[in-house]
Design a protein around this motif. Structure first.
Motif, PDB file in Angstrom:
ATOM      1  N   ILE A  76       0.842  -1.197   0.000  1.00 26.53           N
ATOM      2  CA  ILE A  76       0.000   0.000   0.000  1.00 26.53           C
ATOM      3  C   ILE A  76       0.875   1.244   0.000  1.00 26.53           C
ATOM      4  N   ALA A  77       1.936   1.234   0.804  1.00 25.07           N
ATOM      5  CA  ALA A  77       2.850   2.380   0.841  1.00 25.07           C
ATOM      6  C   ALA A  77       3.473   2.626  -0.532  1.00 25.07           C
ATOM      7  N   ASP A  78       3.875   1.557  -1.219  1.00 28.87           N
ATOM      8  CA  ASP A  78       4.447   1.696  -2.563  1.00 28.87           C
ATOM      9  C   ASP A  78       3.418   2.273  -3.533  1.00 28.87           C
ATOM     10  N   ALA A  79       2.189   1.782  -3.462  1.00 22.74           N
ATOM     11  CA  ALA A  79       1.132   2.276  -4.345  1.00 22.74           C
ATOM     12  C   ALA A  79       0.823   3.743  -4.055  1.00 22.74           C
ATOM     13  N   VAL A  80       0.763   4.095  -2.771  1.00 22.21           N
ATOM     14  CA  VAL A  80       0.493   5.485  -2.392  1.00 22.21           C
ATOM     15  C   VAL A  80       1.614   6.389  -2.900  1.00 22.21           C
ATOM     16  N   GLU A  81       2.850   5.918  -2.783  1.00 23.45           N
ATOM     17  CA  GLU A  81       3.976   6.724  -3.270  1.00 23.45           C
ATOM     18  C   GLU A  81       3.880   6.957  -4.775  1.00 23.45           C
ATOM     19  N   ARG A  82       3.542   5.915  -5.516  1.00 27.29           N
ATOM     20  CA  ARG A  82       3.395   6.065  -6.971  1.00 27.29           C
ATOM     21  C   ARG A  82       2.252   7.008  -7.302  1.00 27.29           C
ATOM     22  N   LEU A  83       1.140   6.878  -6.573  1.00 25.09           N
ATOM     23  CA  LEU A  83       0.003   7.775  -6.805  1.00 25.09           C
ATOM     24  C   LEU A  83       0.356   9.212  -6.409  1.00 25.09           C
ATOM     25  N   ALA A  84       1.121   9.380  -5.334  1.00 29.46           N
ATOM     26  CA  ALA A  84       1.535  10.723  -4.919  1.00 29.46           C
ATOM     27  C   ALA A  84       2.415  11.361  -5.990  1.00 29.46           C
ATOM     28  N   ASN A  85       3.293  10.569  -6.613  1.00 26.94           N
ATOM     29  CA  ASN A  85       4.113  11.079  -7.717  1.00 26.94           C
ATOM     30  C   ASN A  85       3.233  11.507  -8.880  1.00 26.94           C
ATOM     31  N   LEU A  86       2.273  10.664  -9.229  1.00 32.02           N
ATOM     32  CA  LEU A  86       1.328  10.973 -10.303  1.00 32.02           C
ATOM     33  C   LEU A  86       0.591  12.268  -9.976  1.00 32.02           C
ATOM     34  N   TRP A  87       0.143  12.376  -8.741  1.00 28.66           N
ATOM     35  CA  TRP A  87      -0.599  13.544  -8.239  1.00 28.66           C
ATOM     36  C   TRP A  87       0.255  14.803  -8.372  1.00 28.66           C
ATOM     37  N   VAL A 104      -5.830  22.256 -11.450  1.00 30.34           N
ATOM     38  CA  VAL A 104      -5.068  21.186 -10.797  1.00 30.34           C
ATOM     39  C   VAL A 104      -5.966  19.967 -10.576  1.00 30.34           C
ATOM     40  N   ALA A 105      -7.181  20.185 -10.083  1.00 31.12           N
ATOM     41  CA  ALA A 105      -8.110  19.072  -9.822  1.00 31.12           C
ATOM     42  C   ALA A 105      -8.425  18.319 -11.118  1.00 31.12           C
ATOM     43  N   ARG A 106      -8.655  19.047 -12.207  1.00 33.35           N
ATOM     44  CA  ARG A 106      -8.947  18.391 -13.498  1.00 33.35           C
ATOM     45  C   ARG A 106      -7.755  17.557 -13.969  1.00 33.35           C
ATOM     46  N   ARG A 107      -6.576  18.115 -13.880  1.00 30.90           N
ATOM     47  CA  ARG A 107      -5.381  17.392 -14.335  1.00 30.90           C
ATOM     48  C   ARG A 107      -5.127  16.145 -13.482  1.00 30.90           C
ATOM     49  N   ARG A 110       2.436  26.738 -11.514  1.00 27.87           N
ATOM     50  CA  ARG A 110       3.131  25.706 -10.730  1.00 27.87           C
ATOM     51  C   ARG A 110       3.191  26.140  -9.275  1.00 27.87           C
ATOM     52  N   LEU A 111       2.705  25.253  -8.411  1.00 24.95           N
ATOM     53  CA  LEU A 111       2.677  25.538  -6.982  1.00 24.95           C
ATOM     54  C   LEU A 111       3.378  24.430  -6.226  1.00 24.95           C
ATOM     55  N   VAL A 160       3.057  15.293 -10.265  1.00 26.97           N
ATOM     56  CA  VAL A 160       3.384  15.602 -11.657  1.00 26.97           C
ATOM     57  C   VAL A 160       2.188  16.254 -12.345  1.00 26.97           C
ATOM     58  N   ALA A 161       0.991  15.742 -12.109  1.00 21.68           N
ATOM     59  CA  ALA A 161      -0.209  16.329 -12.713  1.00 21.68           C
ATOM     60  C   ALA A 161      -0.387  17.768 -12.246  1.00 21.68           C
ATOM     61  N   ALA A 162      -0.140  18.026 -10.967  1.00 23.35           N
ATOM     62  CA  ALA A 162      -0.273  19.388 -10.430  1.00 23.35           C
ATOM     63  C   ALA A 162       0.766  20.320 -11.050  1.00 23.35           C
TER      64      ALA A 162
END
Length: 167
Positions: A27-38, A122-125, A48-49, A40-42
């Motif tokens: 779960i930690a690995d998946a959250v980290e990957r999703l956080a990276n995705l999150w 940001v939310a849309r991306r 850029r914030l 990068v999208a932002a």
């Protein structure tokens, strides 16, 4: 053909959920990957914030009557840090300070129209990026993930602020 019943050895090997720590690393690995995705999208948004700046804007969006002390507490940062953060957001035209109508000594922090548009972008991306990941899952996997996320959201907030117990 040998079939292991649900809850048998094969389920435990994959992390059936009997022991909360069994799947923690995955779960930690998946959250980290999703956080990276999150993140990068932002960063692909028009403005850029930093993660702190985004958290501050989201806090102002969800609780529009915040003052500087409330924002600092919400973000778990010191007052001087919160003040500098607000200075940068105000200079960028994303938030404004206004005198609190009920107490003229208190300053209220508010999102500007530009700040709301940036948060929307940001939310849309982020939603588009996440939709791409979800599209790679099977319908059953998507359903299981969404069910699991709903269960996590139902956990009381205190559980997220308590340090884990050592075993």
């Amino acid at each position: 053909m040998f079939v292991t019943p649900p809850g048998g050895a094969d389920d435990r090997a994959r992390g059936s959920g009997d022991d909360p720590s069994t799947g923690a690393r995955e779960i930690a690995d998946a959250v980290e990957r999703l956080a990276n995705l999150w993140s990068v999208a932002a960063q692909k948004a028009a403005v850029r914030l930093s993660p702190h700046q985004l958290r501050a804007l989201r806090a102002l969006e969800t609780q529009p009557d915040l003052n500087l002390t409330g924002l600092a507490e919400r973000l778990d940062i010191g007052l001087p840090t919160a003040s500098r953060l607000c200075d940068r957001l105000e200079a960028a035209g994303l938030m404004e300070r206004a005198v609190q109508p009920r107490s003229r000594r208190e300053v209220q922090l508010r999102l500007t129209g530009h700040g709301r548009r940036v948060l929307g972008d940001v939310a849309r991306r982020r939603a588009q990026a996440l939709a791409g990941v979800l599209a790679a899952l099977t319908p059953a996997e998507r359903s299981a993930l969404i069910g699991g996320m709903r269960a996590v959201l139902a956990v009381p907030g205190e559980a997220f602020s308590q340090p884990p117990e050592e075993s």
